[in-house]
Scaffold this active site. Structure first.
Site, PDB file in Angstrom:
ATOM      1  N   HIS A  64       0.797  -1.223   0.000  1.00 20.70           N
ATOM      2  CA  HIS A  64       0.000   0.000   0.000  1.00 20.70           C
ATOM      3  C   HIS A  64       0.836   1.283   0.000  1.00 20.70           C
ATOM      4  O   HIS A  64       1.894   1.349   0.615  1.00 20.70           O
ATOM      5  CB  HIS A  64      -1.019  -0.001   1.144  1.00 20.70           C
ATOM      6  CG  HIS A  64      -0.456   0.127   2.535  1.00 20.70           C
ATOM      7  ND1 HIS A  64      -0.271   1.341   3.147  1.00 20.70           N
ATOM      8  CD2 HIS A  64      -0.067  -0.795   3.430  1.00 20.70           C
ATOM      9  CE1 HIS A  64       0.200   1.146   4.381  1.00 20.70           C
ATOM     10  NE2 HIS A  64       0.349  -0.142   4.572  1.00 20.70           N
ATOM     11  N   ASP A 177       6.050   2.206   6.908  1.00 17.17           N
ATOM     12  CA  ASP A 177       4.798   1.482   6.624  1.00 17.17           C
ATOM     13  C   ASP A 177       3.993   2.345   5.663  1.00 17.17           C
ATOM     14  O   ASP A 177       3.372   3.314   6.111  1.00 17.17           O
ATOM     15  CB  ASP A 177       4.054   1.243   7.943  1.00 17.17           C
ATOM     16  CG  ASP A 177       2.636   0.733   7.761  1.00 17.17           C
ATOM     17  OD1 ASP A 177       2.284   0.329   6.650  1.00 17.17           O
ATOM     18  OD2 ASP A 177       1.873   0.761   8.745  1.00 17.17           O
ATOM     19  N   GLU A 208      -5.330   1.522   2.479  1.00 16.03           N
ATOM     20  CA  GLU A 208      -5.111   0.436   3.439  1.00 16.03           C
ATOM     21  C   GLU A 208      -5.287   0.913   4.872  1.00 16.03           C
ATOM     22  O   GLU A 208      -5.962   0.274   5.678  1.00 16.03           O
ATOM     23  CB  GLU A 208      -3.716  -0.177   3.251  1.00 16.03           C
ATOM     24  CG  GLU A 208      -3.558  -1.556   3.863  1.00 16.03           C
ATOM     25  CD  GLU A 208      -3.039  -1.576   5.296  1.00 16.03           C
ATOM     26  OE1 GLU A 208      -2.973  -2.654   5.887  1.00 16.03           O
ATOM     27  OE2 GLU A 208      -2.693  -0.493   5.841  1.00 16.03           O
ATOM     28  N   GLU A 209      -4.698   2.056   5.195  1.00 18.18           N
ATOM     29  CA  GLU A 209      -4.776   2.542   6.579  1.00 18.18           C
ATOM     30  C   GLU A 209      -6.178   3.043   6.926  1.00 18.18           C
ATOM     31  O   GLU A 209      -6.505   3.224   8.096  1.00 18.18           O
ATOM     32  CB  GLU A 209      -3.755   3.672   6.810  1.00 18.18           C
ATOM     33  CG  GLU A 209      -2.302   3.298   6.518  1.00 18.18           C
ATOM     34  CD  GLU A 209      -1.691   2.374   7.566  1.00 18.18           C
ATOM     35  OE1 GLU A 209      -2.391   1.984   8.514  1.00 18.18           O
ATOM     36  OE2 GLU A 209      -0.504   2.035   7.409  1.00 18.18           O
ATOM     37  N   ASP A 231       4.023  -6.012   3.590  1.00 19.48           N
ATOM     38  CA  ASP A 231       3.846  -4.962   4.597  1.00 19.48           C
ATOM     39  C   ASP A 231       4.804  -5.247   5.753  1.00 19.48           C
ATOM     40  O   ASP A 231       5.563  -6.210   5.722  1.00 19.48           O
ATOM     41  CB  ASP A 231       2.385  -4.928   5.073  1.00 19.48           C
ATOM     42  CG  ASP A 231       1.949  -3.525   5.522  1.00 19.48           C
ATOM     43  OD1 ASP A 231       2.814  -2.726   5.908  1.00 19.48           O
ATOM     44  OD2 ASP A 231       0.742  -3.255   5.489  1.00 19.48           O
ATOM     45  N   HIS A 325       3.471   2.908  13.320  1.00 20.69           N
ATOM     46  CA  HIS A 325       2.515   4.018  13.306  1.00 20.69           C
ATOM     47  C   HIS A 325       2.982   5.236  14.095  1.00 20.69           C
ATOM     48  O   HIS A 325       2.180   6.098  14.438  1.00 20.69           O
ATOM     49  CB  HIS A 325       1.123   3.551  13.737  1.00 20.69           C
ATOM     50  CG  HIS A 325       0.464   2.683  12.706  1.00 20.69           C
ATOM     51  ND1 HIS A 325      -0.865   2.331  12.726  1.00 20.69           N
ATOM     52  CD2 HIS A 325       0.970   2.108  11.575  1.00 20.69           C
ATOM     53  CE1 HIS A 325      -1.145   1.567  11.672  1.00 20.69           C
ATOM     54  NE2 HIS A 325      -0.044   1.408  10.969  1.00 20.69           N
TER      55      HIS A 325
HETATM   56 ZN   LIG Z   1       0.976  -1.040   6.328  1.00 16.53          ZN
END
Ligand SMILES: [Zn+2]
Length: 360
Positions: A64, A177, A208-209, A231, A325
């Site tokens: 992603h 990410d 995706e997120e 990922d 994150h």
């Molecule tokens: Zn990811």
């Protein structure tokens, strides 16, 4: 510097909140081999198909482009900006971070306010503010000035893109990410152009997120037999993560044997056994260390892709990453190089005889 490392650094510095991935897609497209036809679907997924043997099961290899962040909810009269969270923002790691507000007139820097330490009560010192309570200061000083700069309700906001090059192969910063996945997939594209193996669809996906469904649109169009998703894998080689597994940063690529998220979504991936075997056998043959992951609380878009049509054989693959994150996610480019090499060897082993049968 290797091509993969340079691509990773370049892509980490381009803002691309979920639903606003176009600049990332353009940057990836510009880095793909000349002559490789690409298209962008209506949702924003970037797709390149490399035709191969039609008798072999086809593969969708995806990763992603989007990153998590915020959306402007309200501009206060004093010019401070209030936001909604978009994606699994790590609120614990937000105080006093810099952000970037992406307007049609350009990117505008801002800072997330934090109460002066000298004035925090003992109670406040250990309290995390939820996103709706945060205030972002761009320095404009008034609602009118903020709006004149192009910031309005709905403006996308990301943590200010940054790259910190640590010793050895380690890179920390924003959106590792999944720009690390994006850079790995570019590397695969570079080295796969003459393909004697299966038809391979390379997809840099959106959303995706946000809702984990961008890749679904690409997959229902491409009808792959096999879906491999790149990922992060949670690195567990720090004291705070030690109980969660055996995934070492710098220890090589990984595969996920189990992922599950039960909070509202109730989904996950239990991989197709033939794909697990294929990755294990290939890694052994190539002398590439292969790590294993099994985690609850983790979910990728593959969870939804696997359920399409007659079912898609699925496997999550990836690279160890720390501090997920946060603004300083950390990966090791050696793991990404090994992951690209492993993927290329795996694709070469998917021949017309490769069976996805579930019969024993
Ligand atoms: Zn990811």
């Amino acid at each position: 510097m290797t091509r993969l490392r340079q691509n990773l650094i370049d892509l980490m510095l381009i803002p691309g909140l979920s639903g606003h991935e176009a600049r990332v897609a353009a940057a990836i497209r510009a880095r793909l081999p000349a002559g490789l036809p690409t298209r962008i679907d209506r949702l924003g997924n970037l797709i390149a198909t490399i035709p191969g043997n039609p008798d072999a099961p086809s593969v969708m290899l995806f990763t992603h482009m989007d990153q998590l962040g915020f959306i402007v909810r309200k501009v206060e009269p004093d010019g401070l900006i209030r936001v909604e969270r978009l994606g699994g923002v790590a609120e614990r790691a937000l105080a006093a971070q810099a952000v970037l507000l992406c307007t049609p007139h350009g990117d505008i820097p801002g800072i997330i306010q934090t109460k002066a330490h000298h004035s925090t009560t003992p109670d406040e010192k250990y309290k995390v503010l939820p996103t709706p309570d945060l205030r972002i200061d761009t320095g404009h000083g008034s609602k009118a000035a903020v709006e004149a700069a192009g910031i309005r309700i709905g403006t996308p906001v990301v943590l200010r893109p940054q790259v910190v090059e640590l010793a050895g192969n380690r890179i920390a910063g924003t959106a590792v990410d999944d720009r690390a996945g994006c850079a790995t997939l570019i590397e695969v594209a570079e080295r796969l152009t003459a393909n004697a193996g299966p038809t391979v669809h390379l997809v840099w996906s959106v959303l995706e997120e946000f809702n984990l469904r961008g890749a679904v649109v690409a997959a229902q169009n491409l009808h792959p037999d096999i879906a491999l998703q790149i990922d992060l894998m949670l690195a567990t080689d720090t004291p705070d993560m030690a109980d969660r597994g055996e995934m070492t940063l710098g220890g090589g690529p990984g595969i996920s044997l189990y992922s599950f998220h039960g909070r509202g979504t109730l989904n996950g991936v239990i991989p197709h056994p033939a794909l697990v075997r294929l990755f294990e056998d290939t890694a052994t043959a190539q002398g590439i260390p292969l790590q294993r992951s099994a985690q609850t609380g983790v979910l990728t878009d593959l969870s939804y892709v696997q359920l399409l049509g007659d079912g898609v054989a699925a496997l999550d693959i990836g690279f160890p990453m720390r501090h997920s994150h946060s603004a300083l996610e950390c990966c090791d480019t050696g793991d990404l190089q090994a992951l690209a090499a492993l993927i290329l060897s795996v694709l070469a082993a998917i021949t017309p005889g490769f069976s996805l049968s579930r019969e024993v």
